[in-house]
Design a protein around this motif. Structure first.
Motif, PDB file in Angstrom:
ATOM      1  N   ASP A 357      50.885  -7.875-126.431  1.00 17.40           N
ATOM      2  CA  ASP A 357      49.541  -8.100-125.897  1.00 17.40           C
ATOM      3  C   ASP A 357      49.566  -9.100-124.736  1.00 17.40           C
ATOM      4  O   ASP A 357      48.825  -8.952-123.758  1.00 17.40           O
ATOM      5  N   TYR A 358      50.409 -10.114-124.847  1.00 17.69           N
ATOM      6  CA  TYR A 358      50.507 -11.119-123.785  1.00 17.69           C
ATOM      7  C   TYR A 358      50.953 -10.473-122.475  1.00 17.69           C
ATOM      8  O   TYR A 358      50.346 -10.704-121.421  1.00 17.69           O
ATOM      9  N   VAL A 359      51.980  -9.659-122.545  1.00 20.32           N
ATOM     10  CA  VAL A 359      52.483  -8.987-121.341  1.00 20.32           C
ATOM     11  C   VAL A 359      51.413  -8.081-120.754  1.00 20.32           C
ATOM     12  O   VAL A 359      51.164  -8.083-119.531  1.00 20.32           O
ATOM     13  N   ALA A 360      50.743  -7.316-121.606  1.00 22.75           N
ATOM     14  CA  ALA A 360      49.699  -6.411-121.127  1.00 22.75           C
ATOM     15  C   ALA A 360      48.551  -7.193-120.493  1.00 22.75           C
ATOM     16  O   ALA A 360      48.023  -6.810-119.428  1.00 22.75           O
ATOM     17  N   PHE A 361      48.150  -8.276-121.134  1.00 17.94           N
ATOM     18  CA  PHE A 361      47.042  -9.060-120.600  1.00 17.94           C
ATOM     19  C   PHE A 361      47.405  -9.698-119.266  1.00 17.94           C
ATOM     20  O   PHE A 361      46.614  -9.669-118.308  1.00 17.94           O
ATOM     21  N   MET A 362      48.576 -10.306-119.168  1.00 15.27           N
ATOM     22  CA  MET A 362      48.945 -10.986-117.928  1.00 15.27           C
ATOM     23  C   MET A 362      49.102 -10.008-116.772  1.00 15.27           C
ATOM     24  O   MET A 362      48.806 -10.343-115.622  1.00 15.27           O
ATOM     25  N   ASP A 363      49.541  -8.786-117.064  1.00 15.70           N
ATOM     26  CA  ASP A 363      49.582  -7.762-116.021  1.00 15.70           C
ATOM     27  C   ASP A 363      48.195  -7.550-115.429  1.00 15.70           C
ATOM     28  O   ASP A 363      48.011  -7.520-114.201  1.00 15.70           O
ATOM     29  N   ARG A 364      47.200  -7.409-116.291  1.00 16.94           N
ATOM     30  CA  ARG A 364      45.842  -7.130-115.824  1.00 16.94           C
ATOM     31  C   ARG A 364      45.199  -8.363-115.191  1.00 16.94           C
ATOM     32  O   ARG A 364      44.499  -8.257-114.176  1.00 16.94           O
ATOM     33  N   ALA A 365      45.430  -9.534-115.772  1.00 10.79           N
ATOM     34  CA  ALA A 365      44.836 -10.748-115.220  1.00 10.79           C
ATOM     35  C   ALA A 365      45.384 -11.053-113.821  1.00 10.79           C
ATOM     36  O   ALA A 365      44.637 -11.448-112.913  1.00 10.79           O
ATOM     37  N   GLN A 366      46.691 -10.877-113.636  1.00 14.60           N
ATOM     38  CA  GLN A 366      47.272 -11.097-112.317  1.00 14.60           C
ATOM     39  C   GLN A 366      46.689 -10.142-111.283  1.00 14.60           C
ATOM     40  O   GLN A 366      46.440 -10.526-110.135  1.00 14.60           O
ATOM     41  N   ALA A 367      46.442  -8.895-111.690  1.00 13.24           N
ATOM     42  CA  ALA A 367      45.853  -7.918-110.770  1.00 13.24           C
ATOM     43  C   ALA A 367      44.447  -8.338-110.354  1.00 13.24           C
ATOM     44  O   ALA A 367      44.046  -8.156-109.193  1.00 13.24           O
ATOM     45  N   VAL A 368      43.690  -8.908-111.280  1.00 15.03           N
ATOM     46  CA  VAL A 368      42.342  -9.371-110.953  1.00 15.03           C
ATOM     47  C   VAL A 368      42.400 -10.502-109.931  1.00 15.03           C
ATOM     48  O   VAL A 368      41.626 -10.535-108.965  1.00 15.03           O
ATOM     49  N   VAL A 369      43.308 -11.457-110.122  1.00 13.04           N
ATOM     50  CA  VAL A 369      43.443 -12.554-109.163  1.00 13.04           C
ATOM     51  C   VAL A 369      43.782 -12.007-107.776  1.00 13.04           C
ATOM     52  O   VAL A 369      43.198 -12.422-106.768  1.00 13.04           O
ATOM     53  N   GLY A 370      44.711 -11.057-107.721  1.00 15.52           N
ATOM     54  CA  GLY A 370      45.055 -10.447-106.443  1.00 15.52           C
ATOM     55  C   GLY A 370      43.886  -9.709-105.818  1.00 15.52           C
ATOM     56  O   GLY A 370      43.699  -9.725-104.593  1.00 15.52           O
ATOM     57  N   LYS A 371      43.093  -9.063-106.643  1.00 16.58           N
ATOM     58  CA  LYS A 371      41.908  -8.323-106.176  1.00 16.58           C
ATOM     59  C   LYS A 371      40.964  -9.235-105.403  1.00 16.58           C
ATOM     60  O   LYS A 371      40.318  -8.797-104.439  1.00 16.58           O
ATOM     61  N   TYR A 372      40.872 -10.492-105.815  1.00 19.85           N
ATOM     62  CA  TYR A 372      39.964 -11.422-105.151  1.00 19.85           C
ATOM     63  C   TYR A 372      40.675 -12.340-104.162  1.00 19.85           C
ATOM     64  O   TYR A 372      40.159 -13.392-103.786  1.00 19.85           O
ATOM     65  N   GLY A 373      41.851 -11.918-103.717  1.00 25.84           N
ATOM     66  CA  GLY A 373      42.510 -12.535-102.582  1.00 25.84           C
ATOM     67  C   GLY A 373      43.211 -13.846-102.834  1.00 25.84           C
ATOM     68  O   GLY A 373      43.491 -14.594-101.893  1.00 25.84           O
ATOM     69  N   LYS A 374      43.544 -14.126-104.086  1.00 23.53           N
ATOM     70  CA  LYS A 374      44.209 -15.385-104.401  1.00 23.53           C
ATOM     71  C   LYS A 374      45.640 -15.149-104.865  1.00 23.53           C
ATOM     72  O   LYS A 374      45.991 -14.067-105.348  1.00 23.53           O
ATOM     73  N   THR A 375      46.458 -16.186-104.725  1.00 24.36           N
ATOM     74  CA  THR A 375      47.827 -16.184-105.223  1.00 24.36           C
ATOM     75  C   THR A 375      47.844 -16.705-106.657  1.00 24.36           C
ATOM     76  O   THR A 375      47.272 -17.757-106.949  1.00 24.36           O
ATOM     77  N   VAL A 376      48.516 -15.981-107.531  1.00 24.97           N
ATOM     78  CA  VAL A 376      48.576 -16.338-108.950  1.00 24.97           C
ATOM     79  C   VAL A 376      49.504 -17.531-109.164  1.00 24.97           C
ATOM     80  O   VAL A 376      50.621 -17.572-108.655  1.00 24.97           O
ATOM     81  N   ILE A 377      49.010 -18.497-109.951  1.00 22.68           N
ATOM     82  CA  ILE A 377      49.868 -19.510-110.554  1.00 22.68           C
ATOM     83  C   ILE A 377      49.670 -19.418-112.060  1.00 22.68           C
ATOM     84  O   ILE A 377      48.548 -19.222-112.541  1.00 22.68           O
ATOM     85  N   GLY A 378      50.757 -19.537-112.806  1.00 24.24           N
ATOM     86  CA  GLY A 378      50.675 -19.592-114.256  1.00 24.24           C
ATOM     87  C   GLY A 378      51.696 -20.583-114.780  1.00 24.24           C
ATOM     88  O   GLY A 378      52.689 -20.885-114.104  1.00 24.24           O
ATOM     89  N   TRP A 379      51.448 -21.133-115.953  1.00 19.68           N
ATOM     90  CA  TRP A 379      52.477 -21.943-116.594  1.00 19.68           C
ATOM     91  C   TRP A 379      53.727 -21.097-116.801  1.00 19.68           C
ATOM     92  O   TRP A 379      53.661 -19.867-116.762  1.00 19.68           O
ATOM     93  N   HIS A 380      54.875 -21.713-116.991  1.00 22.83           N
ATOM     94  CA  HIS A 380      56.137 -20.978-116.862  1.00 22.83           C
ATOM     95  C   HIS A 380      56.305 -19.875-117.907  1.00 22.83           C
ATOM     96  O   HIS A 380      57.172 -19.011-117.745  1.00 22.83           O
ATOM     97  N   GLN A 381      55.456 -19.847-118.937  1.00 27.18           N
ATOM     98  CA  GLN A 381      55.500 -18.725-119.877  1.00 27.18           C
ATOM     99  C   GLN A 381      55.178 -17.395-119.193  1.00 27.18           C
ATOM    100  O   GLN A 381      55.517 -16.330-119.708  1.00 27.18           O
ATOM    101  N   LEU A 382      54.564 -17.472-118.013  1.00 26.86           N
ATOM    102  CA  LEU A 382      54.324 -16.263-117.226  1.00 26.86           C
ATOM    103  C   LEU A 382      55.618 -15.508-116.952  1.00 26.86           C
ATOM    104  O   LEU A 382      55.615 -14.280-116.827  1.00 26.86           O
ATOM    105  N   THR A 383      56.742 -16.224-116.878  1.00 28.24           N
ATOM    106  CA  THR A 383      58.016 -15.552-116.597  1.00 28.24           C
ATOM    107  C   THR A 383      58.482 -14.705-117.776  1.00 28.24           C
ATOM    108  O   THR A 383      59.401 -13.901-117.628  1.00 28.24           O
ATOM    109  N   GLY A 384      57.855 -14.853-118.950  1.00 27.54           N
ATOM    110  CA  GLY A 384      58.142 -13.981-120.087  1.00 27.54           C
ATOM    111  C   GLY A 384      57.399 -12.673-120.017  1.00 27.54           C
ATOM    112  O   GLY A 384      57.664 -11.761-120.805  1.00 27.54           O
ATOM    113  N   ALA A 385      56.471 -12.565-119.082  1.00 25.47           N
ATOM    114  CA  ALA A 385      55.806 -11.294-118.778  1.00 25.47           C
ATOM    115  C   ALA A 385      56.445 -10.754-117.496  1.00 25.47           C
ATOM    116  O   ALA A 385      57.660 -10.833-117.331  1.00 25.47           O
TER     117      ALA A 385
END
Length: 543
Positions: A357-385
């Protein structure tokens, strides 16, 4: 009631002479002025050496006569840039109360304090500057306004500490003769303020911004949501702030920023050349949101508001479509308020979310950030997705972080993910200094002033290419902090060291030299009303 904390009683200042130290070939850095140490009182000796500032400059070349600010001094701004004039007005606002001088801000064309833009200085980059001081003038030159502003901070530190006071003080106001040439090591130099565990007012945030600006930081990361409170108004989901923001750790009143409040923070930060990086922590750390809207929970039942300090128990419902309506609305509204490049989506300690679920959610959340023209930052657990192209991972591990987790971060960095480094046992400003510290936490160990300074971002993580390190950040979590005085006890004097790691060349990195320069900052911090911790490792100068 607000969680009660006893304010730490500052240790007595250590006396003693400043050591004569020169750092790694940088002229004047760490050198004590000759004669009595009287930074902030009547100037009995020569002015402060050019290199005795924090962060350490790239190059300080003493020579020639000092410049003295007098009643006749003018602040001269070159060209037609409104930003240059605003920087001149800012400088005048710093200098007028203490000197008692008029210091009119006028056009260029004479002696005085001169602020000039000159694009023909490629070595200075976007944020560098050159400060040249002599008997008739001090001239600060930069390629862009941010560089001029950073040069102004250097000028402040070269003057006696009493210049920071808000009432007339005795001069003279001398700046040593010579040239400082300076530019940052890293483009990303940040501090984080957690306004979720405890809420801090707009005025308190502005105070912290001013303190960050003095040490040439250029990012303010605001942790706007967590289990204990939601702190930003969202029109499409109003109960997030009005209900989810009404408490904090210990059961206090909490609070939230209206959109007007948040715009004012962003505006004020920009006036100090700091970019606000908003964080909405997802999919964990979301109890305040889950309590505000039952439909965000998989079982449709809203949990109670939370005022404790445990982590890892909350999660958005990843399979529900409404979850992504929520994420889209929140990201859109916060992005519209935030002109900067970055949007932080959290992603840490999602222990109640399955890996799939984490991987699936972060995929979609990152796409939303990109949709609104921003660069994604996440805590380093993002690298597990799967970090999207251009995403940034913020590393907060520490000595006990497992090899597998570090290797995961290194693999992502090797594949193009940039890193911001915030090791918890080095850069977390809420860790206790030692066993006797009353405020703060200690899960990552004790973090002395020396430990917070004495590490090299370029070599901190094995297997990470130097070019993958975008910069550093000093997070300040607020489980135990309730006001500006407590923020300052934990941030100072450690924050200037993190600022130096982000700005100064690796060749200047030397604890023995740094501690002398840091000790000379004590009277300046006192003049600014900063309630700093008198770390016993530092030879604090007296007023």
């Amino acid at each position: 009631m607000r969680l009660h904390r006893t304010r730490r009683v500052a240790l007595p200042r250590l006396l003693g002479s400043l050591l004569l130290v020169t750092a790694a070939g940088i002229s004047g850095i760490g050198a004590a002025p000759e004669g009595p140490v009287a930074d902030g009182g009547p100037a009995a000796g020569p002015p402060r050496p050019l290199g005795q500032i924090v962060p350490a400059p790239v190059r300080a070349e003493p020579g020639g006569s000092p410049y003295t600010i007098t009643p006749a001094t003018r602040i001269r701004v070159g060209g037609d840039s409104g930003e240059v004039r605003r920087i001149g007005d800012y400088l005048a606002g710093v200098l007028r109360p203490s000197t008692g001088y008029a210091l009119p801000v006028t056009g260029d064309g004479g002696d005085g304090i001169r602020l000039r833009l000159d694009e023909d200085n490629p070595e200075l980059g976007a944020e560098g500057y050159r400060l040249k001081s002599g008997s008739g003038s001090v001239t600060i030159t930069a390629r862009g306004p941010a560089g001029l502003f950073h040069g102004v901070q250097t000028l402040r530190q070269l003057l006696p500490a009493a210049v920071e006071r808000k009432s007339p003080q005795k001069g003279p106001w001398k700046v040593a003769g010579g040239t400082v040439t300076d530019a940052p090591r890293y483009a990303y130099r940040s501090a984080m303020l957690d306004v979720s565990r405890h809420f801090f007012s707009v005025a308190e945030v502005k105070r912290y911004i001013d303190q960050l600006a003095l040490y040439k930081m250029n990012k303010l990361h605001l942790h706007l949501s967590d289990d204990q409170g939601w702190r930003i108004a969202i029109d499409s989901w109003p109960r997030l702030a009005t209900y989810g923001g009404q408490t904090e750790v210990g059961g206090g009143l909490g609070g939230h920023y209206t959109k007007s409040d948040y715009r004012e923070i962003v505006r004020y930060a920009a006036s100090r050349y700091l970019e606000v990086v908003p964080e909405i922590d997802l999919p964990g750390h979301t109890n305040a949101a889950l309590a505000s809207y039952a439909e965000l929970n998989c079982d449709g039942v809203a949990p109670p508001l939370y005022t404790g300090t445990q982590v890892g128990f909350s999660s958005l419902c990843v399979p529900k479509a409404v979850t992504y309506d929520f994420v889209d609305d929140v990201v859109r509204e916060v992005a519209e308020l935030t002109p900067g490049e970055y949007f932080h989506i959290g992603g840490d300690e999602a222990h109640s979310t399955s890996h799939e679920d984490y991987v699936a959610f972060m995929d979609r959340a990152q796409a939303v950030v990109g949709k609104y023209g921003k660069t994604v930052i996440g805590w380093h657990q993002l690298t597990g997705a799967t970090p999207v192209k251009g995403a940034i991972a913020q590393y907060w591990g520490y000595d006990r972080t497992g090899a597998a987790e570090r290797e995961q971060v290194a693999r992502a960095a090797a594949n193009g993910t940039k890193l911001v480094l915030s090791p918890a046992d080095r850069g977390y400003l809420d860790m206790k200094y030692d066993k006797d510290t009353e405020l703060g936490l200690s899960w990552a160990g004790y973090v002395s002033v020396e430990r917070s300074y004495d590490w090299n971002p370029a070599a901190y993580l094995d297997g990470v290419p130097q070019e993958a390190v975008l910069g550093v950040e000093a997070p300040l979590w607020s489980e135990t902090l309730t006001d500006s005085g407590e923020i300052e006890q934990m941030a100072f004097p450690r924050l200037p060291g993190i600022a130096e790691l982000g700005w100064s060349p690796a060749a200047t990195h030397d604890w023995e030299a740094y501690r002398v320069r840091l000790g000379a900052q004590g009277p300046r911090l006192s003049a600014l009303g900063v309630d700093y911790y008198r770390a016993p490792q530092v030879p604090w100068a007296t007023e």
